[in-house]
Motif scaffolding. Structure first.
Motif, PDB file in Angstrom:
ATOM      1  N   THR A   1      -7.459 -35.726  13.610  1.00 48.92           N
ATOM      2  CA  THR A   1      -6.423 -35.352  12.638  1.00 48.92           C
ATOM      3  C   THR A   1      -6.369 -33.829  12.497  1.00 48.92           C
ATOM      4  O   THR A   1      -7.345 -33.126  12.798  1.00 48.92           O
ATOM      5  CB  THR A   1      -6.705 -35.957  11.243  1.00 48.92           C
ATOM      6  N   SER A   2      -5.236 -33.351  11.995  1.00 53.14           N
ATOM      7  CA  SER A   2      -5.126 -31.896  11.854  1.00 53.14           C
ATOM      8  C   SER A   2      -6.091 -31.404  10.774  1.00 53.14           C
ATOM      9  O   SER A   2      -6.627 -30.308  10.869  1.00 53.14           O
ATOM     10  CB  SER A   2      -3.683 -31.497  11.555  1.00 53.14           C
ATOM     11  N   GLU A   3      -6.340 -32.244   9.756  1.00 52.48           N
ATOM     12  CA  GLU A   3      -7.276 -31.836   8.695  1.00 52.48           C
ATOM     13  C   GLU A   3      -8.665 -31.585   9.281  1.00 52.48           C
ATOM     14  O   GLU A   3      -9.310 -30.577   8.999  1.00 52.48           O
ATOM     15  CB  GLU A   3      -7.398 -32.915   7.610  1.00 52.48           C
ATOM     16  N   SER A   4      -9.090 -32.537  10.094  1.00 50.58           N
ATOM     17  CA  SER A   4     -10.416 -32.426  10.690  1.00 50.58           C
ATOM     18  C   SER A   4     -10.478 -31.182  11.583  1.00 50.58           C
ATOM     19  O   SER A   4     -11.454 -30.426  11.562  1.00 50.58           O
ATOM     20  CB  SER A   4     -10.705 -33.700  11.482  1.00 50.58           C
ATOM     21  N   LYS A   5      -9.409 -30.956  12.340  1.00 52.53           N
ATOM     22  CA  LYS A   5      -9.390 -29.794  13.247  1.00 52.53           C
ATOM     23  C   LYS A   5      -9.367 -28.482  12.466  1.00 52.53           C
ATOM     24  O   LYS A   5     -10.054 -27.518  12.820  1.00 52.53           O
ATOM     25  CB  LYS A   5      -8.194 -29.886  14.189  1.00 52.53           C
ATOM     26  N   GLN A   6      -8.584 -28.481  11.386  1.00 50.85           N
ATOM     27  CA  GLN A   6      -8.523 -27.256  10.546  1.00 50.85           C
ATOM     28  C   GLN A   6      -9.889 -26.930   9.972  1.00 50.85           C
ATOM     29  O   GLN A   6     -10.313 -25.789   9.915  1.00 50.85           O
ATOM     30  CB  GLN A   6      -7.575 -27.489   9.370  1.00 50.85           C
TER      31      GLN A   6
ATOM     32  N   ASN B   1     -14.722 -20.214  12.498  1.00 52.06           N
ATOM     33  CA  ASN B   1     -14.165 -18.861  12.465  1.00 52.06           C
ATOM     34  C   ASN B   1     -14.404 -18.105  11.173  1.00 52.06           C
ATOM     35  O   ASN B   1     -14.575 -16.887  11.191  1.00 52.06           O
ATOM     36  CB  ASN B   1     -12.674 -18.912  12.776  1.00 52.06           C
ATOM     37  N   ASP B   2     -14.396 -18.804  10.045  1.00 50.02           N
ATOM     38  CA  ASP B   2     -14.587 -18.101   8.769  1.00 50.02           C
ATOM     39  C   ASP B   2     -16.038 -18.129   8.304  1.00 50.02           C
ATOM     40  O   ASP B   2     -16.502 -17.180   7.670  1.00 50.02           O
ATOM     41  CB  ASP B   2     -13.709 -18.724   7.679  1.00 50.02           C
TER      42      ASP B   2
END
Ligand code: NAD
Length: 420
Positions: A159-164, A171-172
């Motif tokens: 899912t995009s949530e998991s990827k985000q 990265n952060d």
């Protein structure tokens, strides 16, 4: 006739002689075991208090019965009633499949912030057990009920949530980890407030019941800022709020570092002789080994949600399985509490009048104790123990006992009632 239970300003429940207590009958085997159990409660209260006290039961809907009559698995009115009347009891509920509510039990716990899952595990003479000395098991588990990996914050693989989230971590937050392409992610939550209120309740219980130790079970060696922090906050609560009642292994460690092991051992011995509660800790995997090898070493156990789930089932199996395992979900601050059998709805056995009602009966015993109606609670425990000792039991125990008499659920309740 009935009156509401309320919470006094002093943090002590005001229990009228005729408290109104909401109940959920439950799905599957729920009606069979509830109908048996409620007769035991009413008879015991009547016998012990000769009519001076009585429970006024108030049925509220949840689960299949609620869905079939109202279209909702957990009607607002049910939540509002539990909120208003503080103390309730429930049978097992079906977990709806797909969409909406994850689990009715979780929803109830969340809504009322029932942060302690209380599970006493004790053996009753005659109950078939897979271990040699089940009489050595006598523990009360305080399982944190609102946090941990169980909080339900998780994202499915792809899912995009998991990827985000993975992107953010890499990265952060500069996390050094190589995620696979398809990875689900869950978040483990452990707060200082959540940990402290759980351990505080466990220590207060040990003080009230004059028990020798509280053991904090954790995996802090691996998960330092969640499980490890839970242990540290637990020691901190003991040392800052209960110094005159407790001695912690945290203190022992510090004394050992400063003055050597011998001094630390003497210090602990002195605390034990003075009747102080020893606040210990143990890594969860070792604990699962120690409950089999040396169960007598443990009295009260304080642990996080997932560990508590595994531990309570393992201990329940040692003393006879889920047919006899009671439980409660409690917020000691507001007084809200829901008592419940720890097993599920066993749908294959619905309406067969064959299952063991002991789990609901003993949950009711916990409820009577919570109300301060100890005499009625003791009376039921005595009668239940004798019924099992007499080998007059339901199918689950009958299958494992020699020369036992097989009873229906309702007949088992009759036997208990005859002994009250
Ligand atoms: P279950 O606990 O209902 O049953 C597993 C087995 O345990 C049964 O087949 C039976 O052999 C035995 N058992 C259970 N209760 C017993 C009793 N009183 N006496 C004798 N034997 C007993 O577990 P499950 O089949 O995995 O779950 C069925 C449903 O219950 C699911 O919808 C699940 O989500 C739900 N559930 C609800 C609760 C709850 O309401 N607290 C807890 C667990 C599961």
């Amino acid at each position: 006739m009935g009156e509401k239970i309320t919470m006094g300003n002093n943090g002590v429940l005001n229990v009228p002689n005729t408290p109104i207590i909401p109940f959920i009958i439950g799905d599957g085997i729920g009606p069979d075991i509830w109908n048996a159990a409620v007769r035991v409660f009413d008879e015991a209260v009547q016998k012990v208090y000769s009519g001076e006290r009585a429970i006024e039961w108030k049925e509220v809907l949840a689960g299949e019965k609620a869905f079939n009559t109202t279209g909702s698995w957990l009607p607002e009115e049910t939540l509002a009633t539990f909120k208003e009347y503080l103390v309730g009891i429930k049978g097992p509920l079906t977990t709806p499949i797909g969409g909406g509510i994850r689990s009715l039990n979780v929803a109830l716990r969340k809504e009322l912030d029932l942060y302690v899952c209380l599970r006493p595990t004790k053996w009753y003479e005659g109950v078939p057990s897979p271990v040699k000395r089940p009489q050595d098991v006598n523990m009360v588990i305080f399982r944190e009920n609102t946090e941990d990996i169980y909080a339900g914050i998780e994202f499915a693989a792809g899912t995009s949530e998991s990827k985000q989230l993975q992107h953010y971590l890499l990265n952060d937050l500069n996390v050094d980890y190589s995620f696979n392409e398809n990875t689900g992610v869950g978040i483990k939550i452990v707060s200082e407030e959540g940990s402290k209120r759980l351990v505080r309740s466990a220590i207060e219980y040990a003080i009230t019941h004059k028990l020798p130790s509280v053991t904090i079970v954790h995996k802090g060696n691996i998960m330092k800022y969640t499980e490890g922090a839970f242990k540290n906050w637990g020691f901190e609560v003991a040392e800052t709020e209960f110094a005159e009642y407790t001695y912690t292994w945290g203190q022992w460690e510090r004394t050992k570092t400063e003055k050597g092991q011998e001094v630390a051992n003497t210090e602990q011995k002195e605390a034990e002789l003075a009747g102080k509660i020893i606040i210990k800790d143990i890594i969860a995997d070792n604990f699962l080994q120690q409950i089999l090898l040396a169960p007598k070493d443990y009295a009260v156990v304080a642990t996080l949600n997932l560990n508590g789930d595994y531990i309570s089932d393992a201990l329940a199996a040692m003393v006879g399985g889920i047919g006899i395992a009671p439980g409660a979900n409690i917020n000691y601050k507001t007084g809200h509490a829901i008592f419940e059998a720890t097993h599920g709805t066993a749908p294959r056995f619905a309406n067969t009048n064959t299952m063991n009602p002991s789990s609901v009966i003993l949950s009711g015993v916990m409820m009577l104790e919570y109300l301060g109606w100890q005499e009625a609670a003791d009376k039921i425990v005595e009668a239940l123990s004798q019924t099992i000792k007499d080998k007059t039991v339901t199918i689950d125990f009958y299958n494992l006992m020699e020369n036992a008499t097989l009873l229906k659920t309702s007949e088992f309740a009759d036997k208990i009632i005859a002994k009250l």
